[in-house]
Design an enzyme around this catalytic site. Structure first.
Site, short mmCIF file in Angstrom:
data_model
loop_
_atom_site.label_atom_id
_atom_site.label_comp_id
_atom_site.label_asym_id
_atom_site.label_seq_id
_atom_site.Cartn_x
_atom_site.Cartn_y
_atom_site.Cartn_z
CD GLU A 502 -9.79 6.38 -34.00
OE1 GLU A 502 -9.93 7.44 -34.63
OE2 GLU A 502 -9.18 6.30 -32.93
C1 LIG Z 1 -6.42 -3.57 -33.07
C2 LIG Z 1 -7.81 -3.08 -33.10
C3 LIG Z 1 -8.28 -2.24 -32.11
C4 LIG Z 1 -9.62 -1.84 -32.09
N1 LIG Z 1 -10.10 -1.12 -31.03
C5 LIG Z 1 -11.44 -0.93 -30.92
C6 LIG Z 1 -12.02 -0.37 -29.75
O1 LIG Z 1 -11.32 0.01 -28.81
N2 LIG Z 1 -13.35 -0.25 -29.68
C7 LIG Z 1 -14.18 -0.65 -30.70
O2 LIG Z 1 -15.39 -0.56 -30.56
N3 LIG Z 1 -13.67 -1.15 -31.84
C8 LIG Z 1 -12.33 -1.31 -31.97
N4 LIG Z 1 -11.81 -1.85 -33.14
C9 LIG Z 1 -12.68 -2.06 -34.30
C10 LIG Z 1 -12.25 -1.16 -35.47
O3 LIG Z 1 -12.38 0.18 -35.11
C11 LIG Z 1 -13.04 -1.39 -36.77
O4 LIG Z 1 -14.29 -0.82 -36.70
C12 LIG Z 1 -13.27 -2.78 -37.09
O5 LIG Z 1 -12.09 -3.50 -36.99
C13 LIG Z 1 -13.82 -2.92 -38.52
O6 LIG Z 1 -14.50 -4.11 -38.60
P1 LIG Z 1 -13.87 -5.49 -39.15
O7 LIG Z 1 -12.44 -5.56 -38.72
O8 LIG Z 1 -14.77 -6.54 -38.68
O9 LIG Z 1 -13.91 -5.31 -40.69
P2 LIG Z 1 -15.17 -5.48 -41.65
O10 LIG Z 1 -16.24 -4.57 -41.21
O11 LIG Z 1 -15.49 -6.91 -41.79
O12 LIG Z 1 -14.59 -4.91 -43.00
C14 LIG Z 1 -13.74 -5.69 -43.83
C15 LIG Z 1 -13.33 -4.83 -45.03
O13 LIG Z 1 -14.49 -4.43 -45.75
C16 LIG Z 1 -14.48 -3.03 -45.96
N5 LIG Z 1 -15.84 -2.53 -45.98
C17 LIG Z 1 -16.83 -2.75 -45.10
N6 LIG Z 1 -17.94 -2.09 -45.46
C18 LIG Z 1 -17.64 -1.41 -46.59
C19 LIG Z 1 -18.36 -0.55 -47.46
N7 LIG Z 1 -19.61 -0.22 -47.26
N8 LIG Z 1 -17.72 -0.05 -48.52
C20 LIG Z 1 -16.44 -0.37 -48.78
N9 LIG Z 1 -15.72 -1.18 -47.99
C21 LIG Z 1 -16.31 -1.70 -46.91
C22 LIG Z 1 -13.68 -2.47 -44.81
O14 LIG Z 1 -13.10 -1.22 -45.17
C23 LIG Z 1 -12.62 -3.55 -44.62
O15 LIG Z 1 -11.57 -3.32 -45.51
C24 LIG Z 1 -10.48 -2.24 -33.15
C25 LIG Z 1 -9.99 -3.05 -34.18
C26 LIG Z 1 -8.69 -3.48 -34.16
C27 LIG Z 1 -8.22 -4.39 -35.25
#
Ligand SMILES: Cc1cc2nc3c(=O)[nH]c(=O)nc-3n(C[C@H](O)[C@H](O)[C@H](O)COP(=O)(O)OP(=O)(O)OC[C@H]3O[C@@H](n4cnc5c(N)ncnc54)[C@H](O)[C@@H]3O)c2cc1C
Length: 822
Positions: A502
């Site tokens: 989220e």
């Molecule tokens: C267990 C789990 C359940 C989930 N459930 C759902 C679901 O039901 N439906 C759904 O659609 N999604 C879901 N997600 C997705 C989740 O909500 C996140 O949006 C998603 O995991 C974030 O993308 P990423 O993990 O690829 O991280 P990335 O986007 O690759 O980010 C990596 C890091 O970079 C940082 N970062 C990225 N952009 C910026 C910026 N501009 N400034 C500063 N820092 C930045 C982030 O904070 C993070 O620390 C889930 C994820 C997990 C792990």
């Protein structure tokens, strides 16, 4: 010297007017009165008085002539403003326009109106919600065996799924007319907190259908047919929903999803209908492996212009029944040994009719707005409640454990090092409870708290991770060895999940809290931006002039307030509260003024660059967040009738907030790129240096004592936790034993004294007890008490061991990632 007196008097009058935030006219009159009065008292000559009057008039008269001011001052400023203000992307505009502004707006105003906060009704559960907590929710908790769920089944047992559906746990936010429970946000939060006190896996399973997803989206945007069909089925669990936004190429930057749908005709139920052919590749989707209906976000294209003249319609949302041809769903990810159902969903050329678009064809292209509008409500409840429920139970468990676990002849909770960890656990738990309570209350008041929900999401999950770490440390090996008796390990393992989902925390802190807060909560910035959008020049200039000069007055006032309150270390000023809390309100007044001043100056001097200065933005966000957390704690304290017993918890958590605010502001000023501006700001924000200190050791000692001793403050801290001493709940049983542990302490001391002084030679504990009783050092009753406590305590300090074969993993083959189809 006398010729300067009139000017000094004007400055003093201006400072008072700025501090009190009077209008322009009042300031002008006050200035002239001060000028002449000071001149007269000091006996200044007429020439000195005249020079001072002319200088003052040169400043204030043009400001008081609206036409002159608009043409000569505002018009050039408007031009500059339009040049330096960053253009908002559509995504940012939608995000900014999505939420409402509640009390956080007051905090950003630099002079919070505390009456507004204190007039809000105290949040309270309805009779029905309380009955649900005491009935089905208690029963659910009784069924939970977290080891079986996390280790043996990697899923909830089938009977638990049935129980959840039958008792409408998945329909808490669905109105009664559709068969749901229609709980308030507070009721919803209380249920999640209770379940979270036992199992992260179960609480995520319960939380997701009630958060942002098909039900919430249908409630707000669904067509009548969609609502009538899906909502009753979602309420009683006939349908299990999931919502799929994230994919391999679009994580935090969710608007960049490559998944697409093409408007075209296709076969559906024997006919040839207009619909969308979808190609998508989603991952991390919670509940996807078991979902019967999949909410999907994709970009809609209409190359043949079958819907309208626009080809790229933008992000659109649809509902896909699981059995739709072409969908690949069912495989699972493994989120850090907290095995709630989570997995990928993929599809190639999956055809659905237009009636499956959420809200029908009219809502095509509005998907991002729909998501952002609903996000704040879900985010305000799910993760803050899950984490708060977890740490409450953790606080109770760790306090009890620290009292019964003895090393070096003492309860470990009495060692100062352990006390430090206990104090953090108690203080953060208090802060998190207040924070999640205040965001739930905001939702119940009808707000869409976009900024508070980001604050609550970030700080609850970060603090929960800190608390999880301290819980582990205090328990030592007991929390390291996994097994049915380990109630702490899974919480520690799973803490990063809440941090990531989220809106991952780094981004939430660096980009969202202050980025959104500065524009949404600032009393003038959004109005200025809106004024510059007015097409008619005269109206634009008028509107801009009005807001701009209000803004200038606001900035001067914040500078004055920040300086005066900094100079007095926030010892003055009107503030509500009792003798104990007045100083806390005053501190918040001080940091609110400082935040408003530094935020304004940053926006003015850095303009669009501030957006990319994430480290500065994050620190400013920290100040706003801690102002919000501080106010939430004071409100909670007031709502609970100012309980004396809670004061150490409140004070510890409040001093921690103040310390964090000071450090965040100091960080901004140390790193502010325009150094002369930073020096000036430092003089206004910290005129006598940085005087805040972290919570004292003495306070920490009192907080630790609260956690380790049964009492009303501890009970209040544990509100809504599942503490029934049932077989599946070691924390409840340990908590129930605590009074006996405490009663045994003086007897234990008598025993130790007897062993030393009476020369009891026995090595075995039972024999030592018998000898002590025989010598009259302890009574028979006391001996029984020590025996009972020793036996019971042994259970809680024990850890599990396994036959080596039990620990062998079943043959598991993770499928290599597919080549993305999107
Ligand atoms: C267990 C789990 C359940 C989930 N459930 C759902 C679901 O039901 N439906 C759904 O659609 N999604 C879901 N997600 C997705 C989740 O909500 C996140 O949006 C998603 O995991 C974030 O993308 P990423 O993990 O690829 O991280 P990335 O986007 O690759 O980010 C990596 C890091 O970079 C940082 N970062 C990225 N952009 C910026 C910026 N501009 N400034 C500063 N820092 C930045 C982030 O904070 C993070 O620390 C889930 C994820 C997990 C792990």
């Amino acid at each position: 010297m006398t010729p300067w007196y009139p000017l000094l008097a004007v400055l003093a009058a201006s400072l008072v007017c700025a501090y009190l935030r009077t209008g322009l006219r009042t300031w002008t009159i006050a200035g002239f009165v001060a000028l002449f009065a000071a001149g007269w008292i000091a006996g200044s000559g007429w020439l000195a008085q005249a020079i001072a009057a002319v200088l003052f008039a040169a400043v204030c008269v043009p400001l008081n002539l609206p036409d002159f001011r608009r043409q000569k001052i505002t018009a050039p400023l408007l031009k500059i403003y339009q040049k330096i203000t960053p253009q908002l992307s559509d995504t940012e505009r939608v995000a900014l326009e999505a939420g409402t502004v509640g009390f956080e707006g007051e905090l950003f105003s630099g002079k919070p109106d505390w009456k507004q906060l204190l007039a809000q009704p105290a949040p309270q559960l309805s009779i029905e919600e309380q009955a649900f907590l005491d009935g089905p929710c208690e029963e659910l908790c009784h069924m939970i065996n977290d080891w079986q769920i996390t280790h043996e089944l990697a899923d909830l047992p089938p009977e638990m799924w049935e129980f959840l559906k039958k008792n409408k746990f998945f329909g808490m936010i669905i109105p009664k007319e559709y068969g749901g429970l229609q709980f308030s946000a507070l009721g919803h939060s209380a249920v999640l907190q209770k379940v979270a006190s036992l199992s992260a896996t179960v609480v995520v399973t319960v939380g997701v259908p009630n958060s942002l997803g098909p039900a919430e989206l249908l409630l707000h945007y669904g067509t009548k047919e969609q609502k009538d069909y899906y909502l009753p089925r979602l309420a009683d669990g006939r349908e299990i929903p999931c919502f799929a936004l994230t994919g391999p190429f679009a994580g935090s930057d969710a608007t960049s999803i490559p998944d697409y749908g093409i408007v075209c005709k296709g076969e559906y139920e024997g006919g040839n209908v207009l619909g969308v052919k979808l190609t998508f590749d989603k991952r991390y989707i919670t509940l996807a492996p078991v979902a019967s209906v999949i909410g999907l976000a994709f970009r809609l294209y209409d190359p043949d212009k079958l819907l309208s003249d626009v080809e790229d319609r933008g992000i659109t949302l649809a509902l896909l029944p699981r059995d739709t041809r072409g969908i690949e769903v069912g495989r699972r990810h493994m989120p850090l040994n907290v095995p709630f159902q989570n997995g990928p969903v993929r599809g190639k050329d999956v055809f659905v009719p237009l009636s499956q678009l959420i809200g029908g064809p009219d809502m095509a292209g509005h998907g991002w707005r729909m998501l952002v509008e609903c996000l704040s409500v879900g985010r305000a409840i799910s993760l803050p409640s899950n984490t708060t429920g977890g740490v409450k139970a953790g606080a109770i468990a760790t306090g009890a454990y620290a009292r019964m676990r003895k090393q070096f002849g003492m309860a470990i909770g009495r060692f100062e090092g352990v006390e430090e960890a206990l104090a953090r656990i108690g203080g953060y738990t208090y802060a998190m409870s207040a924070l999640s309570l205040s965001t739930a209350a905001a939702v119940d008041r009808g707000e869409k708290p976009s900024v508070p929900s980001a604050i609550a999401k970030y700080h609850c999950t970060e603090l929960a991770r800190e608390v999880a770490k301290d819980i582990m440390d205090v328990h030592g090996g007991k929390a390291v060895q996994l097994g049915p008796n380990n109630y702490a390990g899974r919480g520690w393992q799973g803490a990063p999940i809440a941090v990531t989902v989220e809106g991952a925390n780094i981004m939430t802190r660096s980009l969202m809290i202050f980025g959104q807060g500065a524009i949404r909560c600032h009393p003038y910035v959004l109005k200025e931006m809106q004024a510059t959008q007015i097409s008619d020049y005269t109206s634009r200039l008028r509107a801009f002039d009005r807001v701009l000069f209000q803004h200038v007055g606001f900035a001067i006032s914040n500078a004055a307030r920040s300086f005066v309150l900094g100079l007095t270390h926030a010892k003055i000023g009107s503030a509500p509260g009792d003798k104990y809390t007045k100083r806390f309100y005053r501190k918040l007044n001080r940091y609110a003024a400082a935040l408003a001043l530094v935020a304004d100056t940053s926006m003015l001097t850095l303009g669009g660059k501030l957006k990319f200065k994430e480290k500065l933005s994050a620190r400013l966000g920290d100040v706003l967040s801690n102002l919000y957390i501080g106010s939430a704690m004071l409100k909670r304290y007031e709502d609970q009738g100012r309980p004396l017993a809670d004061q150490p918890l409140l004070a510890w958590a409040f001093h921690d907030c103040a310390w964090r605010m000071q450090n965040a502001l100091d960080g901004v000023l140390r790193n502010f790129p325009i150094r002369p501006v930073a020096w000036l700001l430092r003089a206004l924000v910290f005129p006598i240096g940085r005087r805040e200190v972290p919570p004292s050791d003495r306070l920490g000692h009192r907080v630790a004592a609260i956690l380790c001793t049964p009492g009303e403050a501890r009970d209040r801290l544990a509100l809504w936790s599942y503490l029934t001493p049932s077989a599946n709940n070691p924390v409840g049983r340990m908590n129930a034993l605590l009074p006996d542990v405490i009663a045994a302490e003086p007897v234990e001391r008598k025993l130790q004294k007897a062993i030393k002084s009476e020369g009891i030679k026995a090595h075995d504990y039972v024999e030592q007890l018998a000898a002590a009783e025989a010598q009259g050092a302890i009574t028979a009753e006391e001996r029984k008490l020590l025996e009972r406590v020793r036996a019971a305590t042994f259970e809680f300090i024990s850890v599990d061991d396994f036959d080596p074969r039990e620990l062998e993993a079943a043959t598991v083959k993770a499928k290599p990632p597919l080549r993305s189809v999107a």
